[in-house]
Scaffold this motif. Structure first.
Motif, PDB file in Angstrom:
ATOM      1  N   LEU A 186      32.628  37.438  38.447  1.00 44.73           N
ATOM      2  CA  LEU A 186      31.426  38.269  38.958  1.00 44.73           C
ATOM      3  C   LEU A 186      32.289  38.921  40.186  1.00 44.73           C
ATOM      4  O   LEU A 186      32.222  38.633  41.144  1.00 44.73           O
ATOM      5  CB  LEU A 186      30.466  37.470  39.600  1.00 44.73           C
ATOM      6  N   LEU A 187      33.155  40.139  39.704  1.00 40.86           N
ATOM      7  CA  LEU A 187      34.060  40.690  40.833  1.00 40.86           C
ATOM      8  C   LEU A 187      33.365  42.037  40.914  1.00 40.86           C
ATOM      9  O   LEU A 187      32.896  42.962  40.609  1.00 40.86           O
ATOM     10  CB  LEU A 187      35.389  40.975  39.792  1.00 40.86           C
ATOM     11  N   ILE A 188      33.431  42.114  42.552  1.00 40.74           N
ATOM     12  CA  ILE A 188      32.658  43.395  42.960  1.00 40.74           C
ATOM     13  C   ILE A 188      33.882  44.054  43.883  1.00 40.74           C
ATOM     14  O   ILE A 188      34.736  43.487  44.607  1.00 40.74           O
ATOM     15  CB  ILE A 188      31.874  42.988  44.280  1.00 40.74           C
ATOM     16  N   THR A 189      33.868  45.535  43.589  1.00 37.71           N
ATOM     17  CA  THR A 189      35.034  46.199  44.252  1.00 37.71           C
ATOM     18  C   THR A 189      34.710  46.253  45.729  1.00 37.71           C
ATOM     19  O   THR A 189      33.875  46.256  46.438  1.00 37.71           O
ATOM     20  CB  THR A 189      34.704  47.509  43.890  1.00 37.71           C
ATOM     21  N   PRO A 190      36.081  45.780  46.260  1.00 42.37           N
ATOM     22  CA  PRO A 190      36.118  45.306  47.947  1.00 42.37           C
ATOM     23  C   PRO A 190      35.916  46.837  48.567  1.00 42.37           C
ATOM     24  O   PRO A 190      36.395  47.701  47.897  1.00 42.37           O
ATOM     25  CB  PRO A 190      37.194  44.586  48.128  1.00 42.37           C
ATOM     26  N   CYS A 191      35.787  46.507  49.914  1.00 43.67           N
ATOM     27  CA  CYS A 191      35.927  47.906  51.014  1.00 43.67           C
ATOM     28  C   CYS A 191      36.531  47.446  52.126  1.00 43.67           C
ATOM     29  O   CYS A 191      36.931  46.210  52.112  1.00 43.67           O
ATOM     30  CB  CYS A 191      34.418  48.388  51.174  1.00 43.67           C
ATOM     31  N   GLU A 192      36.801  48.239  52.992  1.00 39.19           N
ATOM     32  CA  GLU A 192      37.500  48.013  53.988  1.00 39.19           C
ATOM     33  C   GLU A 192      36.763  46.767  54.870  1.00 39.19           C
ATOM     34  O   GLU A 192      37.559  46.055  55.720  1.00 39.19           O
ATOM     35  CB  GLU A 192      37.948  49.368  55.049  1.00 39.19           C
ATOM     36  N   ALA A 214      44.672  44.861  43.075  1.00 35.60           N
ATOM     37  CA  ALA A 214      44.705  46.439  42.933  1.00 35.60           C
ATOM     38  C   ALA A 214      44.377  47.003  44.342  1.00 35.60           C
ATOM     39  O   ALA A 214      44.332  48.285  43.944  1.00 35.60           O
ATOM     40  CB  ALA A 214      43.812  46.772  41.696  1.00 35.60           C
ATOM     41  N   VAL A 215      44.057  46.592  45.150  1.00 41.20           N
ATOM     42  CA  VAL A 215      43.453  47.219  46.456  1.00 41.20           C
ATOM     43  C   VAL A 215      44.335  46.788  47.623  1.00 41.20           C
ATOM     44  O   VAL A 215      43.958  46.739  48.489  1.00 41.20           O
ATOM     45  CB  VAL A 215      42.148  46.913  46.652  1.00 41.20           C
ATOM     46  N   ALA A 216      45.608  46.540  47.450  1.00 41.74           N
ATOM     47  CA  ALA A 216      46.505  46.355  48.673  1.00 41.74           C
ATOM     48  C   ALA A 216      46.659  47.216  49.680  1.00 41.74           C
ATOM     49  O   ALA A 216      46.956  46.784  50.650  1.00 41.74           O
ATOM     50  CB  ALA A 216      47.726  46.107  48.024  1.00 41.74           C
ATOM     51  N   HIS A 217      46.160  48.460  49.292  1.00 41.36           N
ATOM     52  CA  HIS A 217      46.211  49.792  50.453  1.00 41.36           C
ATOM     53  C   HIS A 217      45.110  49.333  51.442  1.00 41.36           C
ATOM     54  O   HIS A 217      45.314  49.986  52.410  1.00 41.36           O
ATOM     55  CB  HIS A 217      45.928  50.816  49.724  1.00 41.36           C
ATOM     56  N   LEU A 218      44.127  48.510  51.253  1.00 39.21           N
ATOM     57  CA  LEU A 218      42.990  48.334  52.181  1.00 39.21           C
ATOM     58  C   LEU A 218      43.563  47.349  53.379  1.00 39.21           C
ATOM     59  O   LEU A 218      44.147  46.427  52.924  1.00 39.21           O
ATOM     60  CB  LEU A 218      41.933  47.698  51.353  1.00 39.21           C
ATOM     61  N   SER A 219      42.990  47.853  54.454  1.00 38.95           N
ATOM     62  CA  SER A 219      43.434  46.887  55.673  1.00 38.95           C
ATOM     63  C   SER A 219      42.622  45.672  55.510  1.00 38.95           C
ATOM     64  O   SER A 219      41.784  45.596  55.116  1.00 38.95           O
ATOM     65  CB  SER A 219      43.369  47.628  56.890  1.00 38.95           C
TER      66      SER A 219
END
Length: 219
Positions: A186-192, A214-219
């Motif tokens: 149940l994976l939700i797209t993360p945010c900052e 896949a979102v290594a760019h987020l701090s």
């Protein structure tokens, strides 16, 4: 809607301290559910299972959702709880049947609302979610899933397809006699605002969250 013993209004033999109290129709924006209310005599909590369709007894699609006022009601982006609840309700309706058990008393992984807010304040100062609980002298995770297993037993459910990223939920259900035939991510797209929280859940609480790579760019 039927279950292992026939009509959902008939109770299965009680095997735990969980008592079915009421069964009421609950139309929602997702679809039609039956809200089955329970009293947990061991802890004193009132619990509810949202049941959709003819669930049967085997391989039932289910979600154990821990109460999260900030995420579920207020849309907090500190966590992914509200989005997971939304996704789980949509998933059982799309599948044609399933159960979402909403577990009260699980706020903040069991520490309660005010303690959770205190932990969030510490996280804003730089602690992670595990460190914050420990700094308050509280357990990292004190949730118990025995009541959820008791609800499944009452509804005649023997085996489930569990929507969860947390392996401890699977282990807990199996300890209480509910077979988990599949774990459904149940994976939700993360945010900052929640990426640090989610990474901590993966690294320190063993949650299975491969999509974070896949979102290594987020701090």
């Amino acid at each position: 809607m039927t279950d292992k013993v026939g009509v959902l209004g008939k109770k299965a033999p009680q095997r735990t301290g969980v008592e079915r109290v009421v069964n009421a129709p609950l139309p929602t924006v997702y679809g039609k559910f039956q809200a089955v209310g329970y009293l947990d005599h061991d802890r004193g909590d009132e619990q509810v299972a949202l049941v959709h369709g003819d669930i049967g007894s085997e391989n039932v699609l289910v979600r154990l959702h821990s109460e999260c006022l900030t995420g579920d009601a207020f849309g907090s982006q500190h966590c992914e709880c509200g989005d997971q609840l939304d996704a789980a309700l949509r998933a059982v309706v799309k599948a044609g049947s399933g159960i979402v058990v909403y577990l009260r008393g699980h706020e903040g992984r069991g520490i309660g609302l005010l303690a959770k807010l205190r932990a969030m304040a510490l996280q804003a100062e730089g602690l992670d979610t595990v460190e914050a609980n420990l700094a308050l002298g509280l357990p990292v995770d004190s949730r118990d899933y025995g009541v959820a297993a008791g609800i499944f037993h009452d509804l005649g459910v023997n085996s489930v397809r569990l929507m969860s990223n947390n392996p401890r939920k699977r282990e807990a259900l199996e300890r209480h006699g509910i077979e988990v035939t599949e774990t459904v991510p149940l994976l939700i797209t993360p945010c900052e605002s929640n990426i640090t929280y989610l990474r901590t859940k993966r690294e320190r609480l063993d949650h299975v969250l491969p999509h974070l790579d896949a979102v290594a760019h987020l701090s």
